[in-house]
Motif scaffolding. Structure first.
Motif, PDB file in Angstrom:
ATOM      1  N   LYS A  41     -12.544   0.093  11.715  1.00 19.63           N
ATOM      2  CA  LYS A  41     -13.491  -0.178  10.638  1.00 19.63           C
ATOM      3  C   LYS A  41     -13.146   0.654   9.395  1.00 19.63           C
ATOM      4  O   LYS A  41     -12.536   1.717   9.493  1.00 19.63           O
ATOM      5  N   ILE A  42     -13.542   0.175   8.263  1.00 17.83           N
ATOM      6  CA  ILE A  42     -13.269   0.863   7.000  1.00 17.83           C
ATOM      7  C   ILE A  42     -14.313   1.963   6.808  1.00 17.83           C
ATOM      8  O   ILE A  42     -15.511   1.717   6.934  1.00 17.83           O
ATOM      9  N   MET A  98      -7.136  -1.783   7.168  1.00 17.12           N
ATOM     10  CA  MET A  98      -8.174  -0.964   7.773  1.00 17.12           C
ATOM     11  C   MET A  98      -7.736   0.484   7.688  1.00 17.12           C
ATOM     12  O   MET A  98      -6.563   0.802   7.815  1.00 17.12           O
ATOM     13  N   ASN A 127      -8.651  -1.808   0.524  1.00 24.27           N
ATOM     14  CA  ASN A 127      -9.740  -2.732   0.798  1.00 24.27           C
ATOM     15  C   ASN A 127      -9.409  -4.131   0.285  1.00 24.27           C
ATOM     16  O   ASN A 127      -9.605  -5.125   0.983  1.00 24.27           O
ATOM     17  N   ASP A 128      -8.872  -4.222  -0.923  1.00 21.93           N
ATOM     18  CA  ASP A 128      -8.488  -5.517  -1.494  1.00 21.93           C
ATOM     19  C   ASP A 128      -7.397  -6.196  -0.683  1.00 21.93           C
ATOM     20  O   ASP A 128      -7.358  -7.417  -0.573  1.00 21.93           O
ATOM     21  N   TYR A 164       0.829  -1.199   0.000  1.00 17.12           N
ATOM     22  CA  TYR A 164       0.000   0.000   0.000  1.00 17.12           C
ATOM     23  C   TYR A 164       0.866   1.252   0.000  1.00 17.12           C
ATOM     24  O   TYR A 164       0.602   2.196  -0.745  1.00 17.12           O
ATOM     25  N   GLN A 197      -7.095  -5.920   2.443  1.00 19.49           N
ATOM     26  CA  GLN A 197      -7.689  -6.110   3.761  1.00 19.49           C
ATOM     27  C   GLN A 197      -7.016  -5.280   4.846  1.00 19.49           C
ATOM     28  O   GLN A 197      -6.857  -5.704   5.975  1.00 19.49           O
TER      29      GLN A 197
END
Length: 87
Positions: free
Chosen positions: A56-57, A78, A73-74, A2, A76
């Motif tokens: 949480k997202i 947060m 998101n892909d 990321y 995983q």
């Protein structure tokens, strides 16, 4: 990964169609790097939140950058906390 994608965005480039199985390779020392900029384009990143490892997202609109949101998101991750300035 990321962070690498974020740095690419900070340099003004959107990867477009990022997929770890297609865009990530490993060096001999097992460190990853990103390849495959066939669909890349100029980009002014609108990310508003810092990536942190446990919460949480948020809604995509609150996060800002659609591509980085989808990548996080892909993968995983947060996403949490708003920041006034880019990092």
């Amino acid at each position: 990964m990321y962070d690498a994608c974020r740095k690419i965005h900070d340099a003004g480039v959107s990867i477009n169609e990022f997929n770890p199985s297609k865009n990530v390779r490993l060096r001999e020392d097992n460190t990853p790097f990103i390849v495959g900029f066939k669909y890349a384009s100029e980009h002014q990143c609108s990310q508003k939140m810092k990536l942190l490892p446990a919460d949480k997202i948020p809604h995509e609109v609150d996060f800002g950058c659609q591509e980085l949101y989808l990548i996080a998101n892909d993968m995983q991750f947060m996403l949490t906390r708003k920041f006034d300035q880019r990092y």
